[in-house]
Write a protein that holds these residues in place. Structure first.
Motif, PDB file in Angstrom:
ATOM      1  N   ASN A   2       0.813  -1.199   0.000  1.00  0.00           N
ATOM      2  CA  ASN A   2       0.000   0.000   0.000  1.00  0.00           C
ATOM      3  C   ASN A   2       0.855   1.261   0.000  1.00  0.00           C
ATOM      4  OD1 ASN A   2       0.901   0.400   2.613  1.00  0.00           O
ATOM      5  ND2 ASN A   2      -0.894  -0.533   3.532  1.00  0.00           N
ATOM      6  N   GLN A   3       0.180   2.381  -0.090  1.00  0.00           N
ATOM      7  CA  GLN A   3       0.834   3.678  -0.192  1.00  0.00           C
ATOM      8  C   GLN A   3       1.752   3.955   0.998  1.00  0.00           C
ATOM      9  OE1 GLN A   3      -1.884   6.933  -0.764  1.00  0.00           O
ATOM     10  NE2 GLN A   3      -0.520   8.364   0.243  1.00  0.00           N
ATOM     11  N   SER A   4       1.304   3.666   2.201  1.00  0.00           N
ATOM     12  CA  SER A   4       2.121   3.989   3.369  1.00  0.00           C
ATOM     13  C   SER A   4       3.429   3.189   3.376  1.00  0.00           C
ATOM     14  CB  SER A   4       1.337   3.783   4.660  1.00  0.00           C
ATOM     15  OG  SER A   4       1.083   2.427   4.890  1.00  0.00           O
ATOM     16  N   LYS A   9       9.322   3.513   2.936  1.00  0.00           N
ATOM     17  CA  LYS A   9      10.572   3.132   2.272  1.00  0.00           C
ATOM     18  C   LYS A   9      11.278   4.358   1.688  1.00  0.00           C
ATOM     19  CE  LYS A   9      11.618  -0.591   0.749  1.00  0.00           C
ATOM     20  NZ  LYS A   9      12.747  -1.460   1.025  1.00  0.00           N
ATOM     21  N   LEU A  10      10.514   5.248   1.078  1.00  0.00           N
ATOM     22  CA  LEU A  10      11.082   6.466   0.509  1.00  0.00           C
ATOM     23  C   LEU A  10      11.671   7.339   1.611  1.00  0.00           C
ATOM     24  CD1 LEU A  10      11.535   8.098  -2.058  1.00  0.00           C
ATOM     25  CD2 LEU A  10       9.239   9.050  -1.767  1.00  0.00           C
ATOM     26  N   ALA A  13      14.911   5.940   2.768  1.00  0.00           N
ATOM     27  CA  ALA A  13      15.973   6.179   1.786  1.00  0.00           C
ATOM     28  C   ALA A  13      16.493   7.611   1.893  1.00  0.00           C
ATOM     29  CB  ALA A  13      15.455   5.899   0.373  1.00  0.00           C
ATOM     30  N   PHE A  14      15.588   8.568   2.058  1.00  0.00           N
ATOM     31  CA  PHE A  14      16.014   9.965   2.224  1.00  0.00           C
ATOM     32  C   PHE A  14      16.866  10.115   3.487  1.00  0.00           C
ATOM     33  CE2 PHE A  14      12.579  11.484  -0.691  1.00  0.00           C
ATOM     34  CZ  PHE A  14      13.385  12.262  -1.507  1.00  0.00           C
ATOM     35  N   LYS A  15      16.435   9.519   4.572  1.00  0.00           N
ATOM     36  CA  LYS A  15      17.180   9.630   5.828  1.00  0.00           C
ATOM     37  C   LYS A  15      18.566   9.001   5.691  1.00  0.00           C
ATOM     38  CE  LYS A  15      16.969   8.834  10.778  1.00  0.00           C
ATOM     39  NZ  LYS A  15      16.156   8.390  11.900  1.00  0.00           N
ATOM     40  N   ALA A  16      18.638   7.839   5.049  1.00  0.00           N
ATOM     41  CA  ALA A  16      19.926   7.171   4.863  1.00  0.00           C
ATOM     42  C   ALA A  16      20.869   8.036   4.021  1.00  0.00           C
ATOM     43  CB  ALA A  16      19.722   5.806   4.207  1.00  0.00           C
ATOM     44  N   ILE A  40      11.371  16.247   8.369  1.00  0.00           N
ATOM     45  CA  ILE A  40      10.912  15.262   9.354  1.00  0.00           C
ATOM     46  C   ILE A  40       9.721  14.481   8.812  1.00  0.00           C
ATOM     47  CG2 ILE A  40       9.804  15.024  11.615  1.00  0.00           C
ATOM     48  CD1 ILE A  40      11.550  17.439  12.518  1.00  0.00           C
ATOM     49  N   ALA A  41       8.775  15.178   8.204  1.00  0.00           N
ATOM     50  CA  ALA A  41       7.573  14.530   7.666  1.00  0.00           C
ATOM     51  C   ALA A  41       7.917  13.559   6.543  1.00  0.00           C
ATOM     52  CB  ALA A  41       6.586  15.586   7.173  1.00  0.00           C
ATOM     53  N   ILE A  42       8.839  13.959   5.677  1.00  0.00           N
ATOM     54  CA  ILE A  42       9.240  13.083   4.570  1.00  0.00           C
ATOM     55  C   ILE A  42       9.946  11.846   5.101  1.00  0.00           C
ATOM     56  CG2 ILE A  42      10.831  12.885   2.611  1.00  0.00           C
ATOM     57  CD1 ILE A  42      10.071  15.818   1.937  1.00  0.00           C
ATOM     58  N   GLU A  43      10.880  12.042   6.025  1.00  0.00           N
ATOM     59  CA  GLU A  43      11.607  10.900   6.577  1.00  0.00           C
ATOM     60  C   GLU A  43      10.695   9.965   7.363  1.00  0.00           C
ATOM     61  OE1 GLU A  43      15.038  12.288   8.737  1.00  0.00           O
ATOM     62  OE2 GLU A  43      16.084  12.865   6.900  1.00  0.00           O
ATOM     63  N   ALA A  44       9.594  10.506   7.898  1.00  0.00           N
ATOM     64  CA  ALA A  44       8.633   9.683   8.638  1.00  0.00           C
ATOM     65  C   ALA A  44       7.648   8.987   7.701  1.00  0.00           C
ATOM     66  CB  ALA A  44       7.877  10.539   9.648  1.00  0.00           C
ATOM     67  N   GLY A  45       7.678   9.340   6.416  1.00  0.00           N
ATOM     68  CA  GLY A  45       6.783   8.709   5.449  1.00  0.00           C
ATOM     69  C   GLY A  45       5.355   9.213   5.512  1.00  0.00           C
TER      70      GLY A  45
END
Length: 82
Positions: A2-4, A9-10, A13-16, A40-45
């Motif tokens: 699903n989307q979440s 995963k994205l 990947a950004f955090k890494a 923060i929001a992006i890294e939290a998905g």
């Protein structure tokens, strides 16, 4: 899947990429022209983040957003692309 799952995963990947480059969230936010809260929001998905913000982060990290198929295409599917 699903989307979440994909957003998680994205975000991972950004955090890494950020941590491998030795950047803080604040430094990446500044380079990307977004707020630290957006990083923060992006890294939290989180799903509330616009794709433009993802693209800004990717650009600031020297990366690009791409789509990859989950499986290899069949011969019939490949013929459709010709």
């Amino acid at each position: 899947m699903n989307q979440s799952f994909h957003l998680q995963k994205l975000g991972q990947a950004f955090k890494a990429m950020r941590t491998n480059r030795g950047l803080t969230q604040e430094e990446l936010a500044h380079r990307a022209g977004v707020t630290r809260l957006k990083v923060i929001a992006i890294e939290a998905g989180r799903s509330s983040v616009a794709i433009e913000s993802h693209a800004r982060l990717a650009s600031a990290l020297g990366a690009e957003l791409t789509l990859l198929p989950r499986t290899r295409p069949t011969l019939d599917e490949l013929k459709d692309f010709q």
